[in-house]
Design a protein around this motif. Sequence first.
Motif, PDB file in Angstrom:
ATOM      1  N   ASN A 159       0.830  -1.196   0.000  1.00  0.00           N
ATOM      2  CA  ASN A 159       0.000   0.000   0.000  1.00  0.00           C
ATOM      3  C   ASN A 159       0.870   1.253   0.000  1.00  0.00           C
ATOM      4  OD1 ASN A 159      -2.416  -1.536   0.200  1.00  0.00           O
ATOM      5  ND2 ASN A 159      -2.057  -1.776   2.407  1.00  0.00           N
ATOM      6  N   PRO A 160       0.333   2.355  -0.518  1.00  0.00           N
ATOM      7  CA  PRO A 160       1.120   3.595  -0.587  1.00  0.00           C
ATOM      8  C   PRO A 160       1.675   4.033   0.759  1.00  0.00           C
ATOM      9  CG  PRO A 160      -0.863   3.787  -1.925  1.00  0.00           C
ATOM     10  CD  PRO A 160      -0.973   2.496  -1.169  1.00  0.00           C
ATOM     11  N   GLU A 161       0.919   3.798   1.851  1.00  0.00           N
ATOM     12  CA  GLU A 161       1.396   4.235   3.159  1.00  0.00           C
ATOM     13  C   GLU A 161       2.496   3.339   3.712  1.00  0.00           C
ATOM     14  OE1 GLU A 161      -2.311   1.681   3.847  1.00  0.00           O
ATOM     15  OE2 GLU A 161      -1.647   3.261   2.469  1.00  0.00           O
ATOM     16  N   GLU A 162       2.737   2.192   3.072  1.00  0.00           N
ATOM     17  CA  GLU A 162       3.757   1.261   3.547  1.00  0.00           C
ATOM     18  C   GLU A 162       5.117   1.460   2.872  1.00  0.00           C
ATOM     19  OE1 GLU A 162       0.970  -2.597   4.678  1.00  0.00           O
ATOM     20  OE2 GLU A 162       1.737  -2.371   2.628  1.00  0.00           O
ATOM     21  N   PHE A 163       5.116   2.135   1.739  1.00  0.00           N
ATOM     22  CA  PHE A 163       6.368   2.320   1.008  1.00  0.00           C
ATOM     23  C   PHE A 163       6.280   3.593   0.184  1.00  0.00           C
ATOM     24  CE2 PHE A 163       9.143   1.918  -2.654  1.00  0.00           C
ATOM     25  CZ  PHE A 163      10.309   1.392  -2.116  1.00  0.00           C
ATOM     26  N   GLU A 164       7.304   4.433   0.311  1.00  0.00           N
ATOM     27  CA  GLU A 164       7.360   5.659  -0.470  1.00  0.00           C
ATOM     28  C   GLU A 164       8.733   5.765  -1.126  1.00  0.00           C
ATOM     29  OE1 GLU A 164       6.416   9.027   1.914  1.00  0.00           O
ATOM     30  OE2 GLU A 164       4.498   8.222   2.603  1.00  0.00           O
ATOM     31  N   LEU A 165       8.731   6.107  -2.405  1.00  0.00           N
ATOM     32  CA  LEU A 165       9.972   6.241  -3.170  1.00  0.00           C
ATOM     33  C   LEU A 165      10.017   7.621  -3.808  1.00  0.00           C
ATOM     34  CD1 LEU A 165      12.530   4.994  -4.534  1.00  0.00           C
ATOM     35  CD2 LEU A 165      11.007   4.276  -6.398  1.00  0.00           C
ATOM     36  N   GLY A 166      11.115   8.304  -3.624  1.00  0.00           N
ATOM     37  CA  GLY A 166      11.284   9.620  -4.232  1.00  0.00           C
ATOM     38  C   GLY A 166      12.583   9.695  -5.012  1.00  0.00           C
ATOM     39  N   ILE A 167      12.499  10.144  -6.251  1.00  0.00           N
ATOM     40  CA  ILE A 167      13.679  10.321  -7.105  1.00  0.00           C
ATOM     41  C   ILE A 167      13.593  11.697  -7.750  1.00  0.00           C
ATOM     42  CG2 ILE A 167      14.997   9.461  -9.069  1.00  0.00           C
ATOM     43  CD1 ILE A 167      13.748   6.726  -8.628  1.00  0.00           C
ATOM     44  N   ALA A 168      14.646  12.472  -7.613  1.00  0.00           N
ATOM     45  CA  ALA A 168      14.681  13.793  -8.237  1.00  0.00           C
ATOM     46  C   ALA A 168      16.116  14.114  -8.623  1.00  0.00           C
ATOM     47  CB  ALA A 168      14.130  14.860  -7.298  1.00  0.00           C
ATOM     48  N   GLY A 169      16.285  14.648  -9.811  1.00  0.00           N
ATOM     49  CA  GLY A 169      17.633  14.966 -10.262  1.00  0.00           C
ATOM     50  C   GLY A 169      17.646  16.125 -11.234  1.00  0.00           C
ATOM     51  N   SER A 170      18.831  16.658 -11.468  1.00  0.00           N
ATOM     52  CA  SER A 170      18.997  17.743 -12.430  1.00  0.00           C
ATOM     53  C   SER A 170      20.365  17.613 -13.083  1.00  0.00           C
ATOM     54  CB  SER A 170      18.859  19.110 -11.750  1.00  0.00           C
ATOM     55  OG  SER A 170      19.877  19.281 -10.775  1.00  0.00           O
ATOM     56  N   LEU A 171      20.466  18.168 -14.286  1.00  0.00           N
ATOM     57  CA  LEU A 171      21.711  18.098 -15.049  1.00  0.00           C
ATOM     58  C   LEU A 171      21.807  19.338 -15.918  1.00  0.00           C
ATOM     59  CD1 LEU A 171      24.045  15.995 -15.550  1.00  0.00           C
ATOM     60  CD2 LEU A 171      22.792  15.330 -17.611  1.00  0.00           C
ATOM     61  N   TYR A 172      22.992  19.960 -15.939  1.00  0.00           N
ATOM     62  CA  TYR A 172      23.139  21.199 -16.709  1.00  0.00           C
ATOM     63  C   TYR A 172      24.622  21.478 -16.975  1.00  0.00           C
ATOM     64  CZ  TYR A 172      24.197  22.918 -12.017  1.00  0.00           C
ATOM     65  OH  TYR A 172      24.737  23.078 -10.764  1.00  0.00           O
TER      66      TYR A 172
END
Length: 249
Positions: A159-172
Amino acid sequence: MRINSPSAMAQNLVRSPLGTVPAIGVQFAVRQSSCQPVRRKMVCEAASSQRVSFKGSVDTDLPLREIKNVPFEQYMSADDRIFNALFPDKQRRQRLSEEEWRIFMLPLQFFYLSVRPVVDMRVKLQDPRTKPANGKSVSKLITLEATRWELRGLEYTVNPEEFELGIAGSLYPERGQFGSRLKGQMKLTVDLAIPSSLALMPSAVMESIGTAVINQLLEDMKTRVNTRLLEDYRDYAIQQQRIKKVSSA
């Protein structure tokens, strides 16, 4: 924060094609699940229901040797070129829209579970006025962000409340007095509820295992940028030079 190398137990539980890698900016925390109001009553989960969170990041800062008359910004604007270089396996990617892709990641061994993450990623070429984390103005900036995830291969639904994944990146690209550099950052966060079967696992072991998994993912992405992306830029630039020569002949 400096994290010690994974223990022998962790090394047996975490297997990666890259092998065990040193920790790079990974933070670890264990906490008890908080009480939540349900129909005007306070319901508290059992003490064995803990949550753990891992936060990791890796920076990119490489010399950028641009080929004459083909600036890196031109390569960034080429349709899907950067995404295809970072994720070259056509069997493990699926285009969802102009900016979103679905990535079928290789199986991960996390604690005693083997999971196949599926992540929807948004890849966007930002407005030239956008500024990266260092606050400097750049001509172009590409951002990557996870918009949806799914864990496959488990015998039960997460369930969403049991596992959270966050990925964020940038390139320049960044240009200065001493030449051009390719810069960027990738941040990865994982927050999950520990199954009751693992509630008695020592936090030090839990930390080692989770840290190794986070490092595996971050090192893999760093390798993609440091090698595949720059190689693909050179291939693209040489191709563009040939096209210009043919058109001017």
